[in-house]
Design an enzyme around this catalytic site. Sequence first.
Site, PDB file in Angstrom:
ATOM      1  N   ARG A 234     107.812  63.084 135.587  1.00 43.94           N
ATOM      2  CA  ARG A 234     108.388  64.150 134.530  1.00 43.94           C
ATOM      3  C   ARG A 234     109.766  63.071 134.043  1.00 43.94           C
ATOM      4  O   ARG A 234     110.273  62.287 134.664  1.00 43.94           O
ATOM      5  CB  ARG A 234     109.026  65.303 135.308  1.00 43.94           C
ATOM      6  CG  ARG A 234     107.863  66.269 135.566  1.00 43.94           C
ATOM      7  CD  ARG A 234     107.349  67.058 134.245  1.00 43.94           C
ATOM      8  NE  ARG A 234     106.514  68.106 134.518  1.00 43.94           N
ATOM      9  CZ  ARG A 234     105.212  67.771 134.437  1.00 43.94           C
ATOM     10  NH1 ARG A 234     104.538  66.818 134.199  1.00 43.94           N
ATOM     11  NH2 ARG A 234     104.354  68.979 134.648  1.00 43.94           N
ATOM     12  N   ASP A 258     105.509  57.794 129.767  1.00 44.93           N
ATOM     13  CA  ASP A 258     104.466  59.019 129.359  1.00 44.93           C
ATOM     14  C   ASP A 258     105.317  60.076 129.083  1.00 44.93           C
ATOM     15  O   ASP A 258     104.776  61.223 128.442  1.00 44.93           O
ATOM     16  CB  ASP A 258     103.300  59.067 130.054  1.00 44.93           C
ATOM     17  CG  ASP A 258     102.286  59.861 129.557  1.00 44.93           C
ATOM     18  OD1 ASP A 258     102.065  59.743 128.193  1.00 44.93           O
ATOM     19  OD2 ASP A 258     101.822  61.019 130.184  1.00 44.93           O
ATOM     20  N   GLU A 263     111.502  65.975 126.240  1.00 45.97           N
ATOM     21  CA  GLU A 263     110.084  65.748 125.365  1.00 45.97           C
ATOM     22  C   GLU A 263     109.711  67.218 124.850  1.00 45.97           C
ATOM     23  O   GLU A 263     109.004  67.212 123.743  1.00 45.97           O
ATOM     24  CB  GLU A 263     108.932  65.267 126.346  1.00 45.97           C
ATOM     25  CG  GLU A 263     108.435  66.200 127.396  1.00 45.97           C
ATOM     26  CD  GLU A 263     107.580  65.845 128.287  1.00 45.97           C
ATOM     27  OE1 GLU A 263     107.748  64.457 128.706  1.00 45.97           O
ATOM     28  OE2 GLU A 263     106.513  66.290 128.706  1.00 45.97           O
ATOM     29  N   HIS A 295     103.161  62.174 126.679  1.00 47.31           N
ATOM     30  CA  HIS A 295     102.550  63.118 127.570  1.00 47.31           C
ATOM     31  C   HIS A 295     101.181  63.266 127.496  1.00 47.31           C
ATOM     32  O   HIS A 295     100.513  64.264 127.691  1.00 47.31           O
ATOM     33  CB  HIS A 295     103.434  64.533 127.792  1.00 47.31           C
ATOM     34  CG  HIS A 295     103.383  65.039 129.040  1.00 47.31           C
ATOM     35  ND1 HIS A 295     104.414  65.644 129.418  1.00 47.31           N
ATOM     36  CD2 HIS A 295     102.316  65.113 130.078  1.00 47.31           C
ATOM     37  CE1 HIS A 295     103.844  66.049 130.716  1.00 47.31           C
ATOM     38  NE2 HIS A 295     102.735  65.698 131.096  1.00 47.31           N
TER      39      HIS A 295
HETATM   40  P1  NAD Z   1     101.361  65.661 144.331  1.00 42.90           P
HETATM   41  O1  NAD Z   1     101.968  67.103 144.832  1.00 42.90           O
HETATM   42  O2  NAD Z   1     100.204  65.666 144.859  1.00 42.90           O
HETATM   43  O3  NAD Z   1     102.287  64.553 144.886  1.00 42.90           O
HETATM   44  C1  NAD Z   1     103.694  64.705 144.853  1.00 42.90           C
HETATM   45  C2  NAD Z   1     104.246  63.658 145.937  1.00 42.90           C
HETATM   46  O4  NAD Z   1     105.731  63.474 145.739  1.00 42.90           O
HETATM   47  C3  NAD Z   1     103.938  64.465 147.610  1.00 42.90           C
HETATM   48  O5  NAD Z   1     103.326  63.453 148.113  1.00 42.90           O
HETATM   49  C4  NAD Z   1     105.536  64.820 147.927  1.00 42.90           C
HETATM   50  O6  NAD Z   1     105.546  64.463 149.194  1.00 42.90           O
HETATM   51  C5  NAD Z   1     106.340  63.563 147.027  1.00 42.90           C
HETATM   52  N1  NAD Z   1     107.749  63.700 146.895  1.00 42.90           N
HETATM   53  C6  NAD Z   1     108.152  65.110 146.879  1.00 42.90           C
HETATM   54  N2  NAD Z   1     109.691  64.926 146.882  1.00 42.90           N
HETATM   55  C7  NAD Z   1     109.919  63.453 146.689  1.00 42.90           C
HETATM   56  C8  NAD Z   1     110.931  62.814 146.638  1.00 42.90           C
HETATM   57  N3  NAD Z   1     112.230  63.415 146.799  1.00 42.90           N
HETATM   58  N4  NAD Z   1     110.760  61.378 146.804  1.00 42.90           N
HETATM   59  C9  NAD Z   1     109.563  60.939 147.106  1.00 42.90           C
HETATM   60  N5  NAD Z   1     108.501  61.481 147.239  1.00 42.90           N
HETATM   61  C10 NAD Z   1     108.611  62.795 147.059  1.00 42.90           C
HETATM   62  O7  NAD Z   1     101.589  65.769 142.917  1.00 42.90           O
HETATM   63  P2  NAD Z   1     100.840  64.809 141.919  1.00 42.90           P
HETATM   64  O8  NAD Z   1      99.464  65.683 141.441  1.00 42.90           O
HETATM   65  O9  NAD Z   1     100.312  63.558 142.528  1.00 42.90           O
HETATM   66  O10 NAD Z   1     101.589  64.893 140.572  1.00 42.90           O
HETATM   67  C11 NAD Z   1     102.688  64.036 140.611  1.00 42.90           C
HETATM   68  C12 NAD Z   1     103.596  64.527 139.202  1.00 42.90           C
HETATM   69  O11 NAD Z   1     103.037  63.857 138.126  1.00 42.90           O
HETATM   70  C13 NAD Z   1     103.550  66.109 139.082  1.00 42.90           C
HETATM   71  O12 NAD Z   1     104.845  66.697 139.754  1.00 42.90           O
HETATM   72  C14 NAD Z   1     103.737  66.004 137.542  1.00 42.90           C
HETATM   73  O13 NAD Z   1     105.305  65.974 137.183  1.00 42.90           O
HETATM   74  C15 NAD Z   1     103.457  64.643 137.019  1.00 42.90           C
HETATM   75  N6  NAD Z   1     102.044  64.837 136.258  1.00 42.90           N
HETATM   76  C16 NAD Z   1     102.086  64.214 135.060  1.00 42.90           C
HETATM   77  C17 NAD Z   1     100.979  64.322 134.269  1.00 42.90           C
HETATM   78  C18 NAD Z   1     100.955  63.654 132.963  1.00 42.90           C
HETATM   79  O14 NAD Z   1     100.051  63.862 131.948  1.00 42.90           O
HETATM   80  N7  NAD Z   1     101.758  62.764 132.517  1.00 42.90           N
HETATM   81  C19 NAD Z   1     100.031  65.113 134.613  1.00 42.90           C
HETATM   82  C20 NAD Z   1      99.966  65.718 135.759  1.00 42.90           C
HETATM   83  C21 NAD Z   1     100.876  65.631 136.714  1.00 42.90           C
END
Ligand code: NAD
Length: 321
Positions: A234, A258, A263, A295
């Site tokens: 994000r 990305d 955005e 994105h």
């Molecule tokens: P997820 O919930 O599986 O994993 C997130 C991880 O971050 C978890 O293991 C959690 O414990 C950890 N976390 C939480 N707070 C934290 C902190 N303060 N410091 C370090 N780690 C921390 O989520 P995911 O499916 O892996 O997605 C991750 C992020 O990717 C989403 O939140 C979303 O913002 C982003 N995303 C982007 C796209 C894109 O198209 N660019 C698509 C999907 C998701």
Amino acid sequence: YDKRTLSAHAKKNSIEGNAIDSAALSMSYFESRLSMETISLVKGFDAVSCFVNDDVNAEVIHCLKQQGVNTIALRCAGFNNVDLVAAKKEGIKVFHVPDYSPTSVAEHAVALIMTLNRKTHRAYHRVKEGNFALEGLLGFNLEGRTVGCIGTGRIGSAFCRIMKGFGCKVLCYDLYPSQELIDQGCEYLSLDELYQQSDIISLHCPLNESTHHLIDKNSLAKMKDGVMIINTSRGALVHAQEAIDALYSKKIGYLGLDVYEQENEIFFEDMSSHIIQDSVFQLMLTFPNVVVTGHQGYFTDEALNHIAETTIDNLLHHQNE
Ligand code: NAD
């Protein structure tokens, strides 16, 4: 693309599903973002399906309820654009698509790394102009480099596995370490240790109060000079202006984004008018060692099908749970 994939899955459901399912789903698609200005469009619908660029704040949620909407089905994993407290208060159910394709986003993060370390974005433009000179295009190998992954959930884990495959040393930071990744040779460290040791840092944690502007002048000061930062999570995880300062001072050697803080205004609205207004973003694009995509990390055929399938399933089968 979204409309086409969603319609295909809705149709598949009504053909293959039972009579209640097919009668239950009557769908309309609107191009506009959901906001107070467009809220009247949802009148008469039981549910709305939103995306990352819809601003589902408390005021919008209150109006959704007044219009008779009882469900929000997000077509994305992150839900930082929805006021969940307000939704709970209004009795509106919120669904998301948690794991539609971690591989798609993880591979996109790797694509950004590999664009930057071999400068392929610059090489491509040169070759198009008939210039085959290699000056300024010296790259570096990934094998043997130290890669830091912040957030090792679904996407972060997939990312770590790919980087291990390149022969990188993979350092991780997460509130909940994954034993599976440790077994695969990844090492969990404190955030400061990860900053100090990593050549490349990729962000895969959610945006919340504790991660807002995680990458700012203070964290950057702890990193190696010339570090590569990749953000596919994000936009607001990175303080854009302070990243630009670090690009000028060469603390950041490479930046792959990305996602970007503003955005919604830049990527999803009329580009021509908004891009000019955001001078920080415009400035960022002038650096040869910065690559920005709009994105698109999730944007693969596999992921879109999974998103549509889960969203339709959420709307048809889980509304009354
Ligand atoms: P997820 O919930 O599986 O994993 C997130 C991880 O971050 C978890 O293991 C959690 O414990 C950890 N976390 C939480 N707070 C934290 C902190 N303060 N410091 C370090 N780690 C921390 O989520 P995911 O499916 O892996 O997605 C991750 C992020 O990717 C989403 O939140 C979303 O913002 C982003 N995303 C982007 C796209 C894109 O198209 N660019 C698509 C999907 C998701």
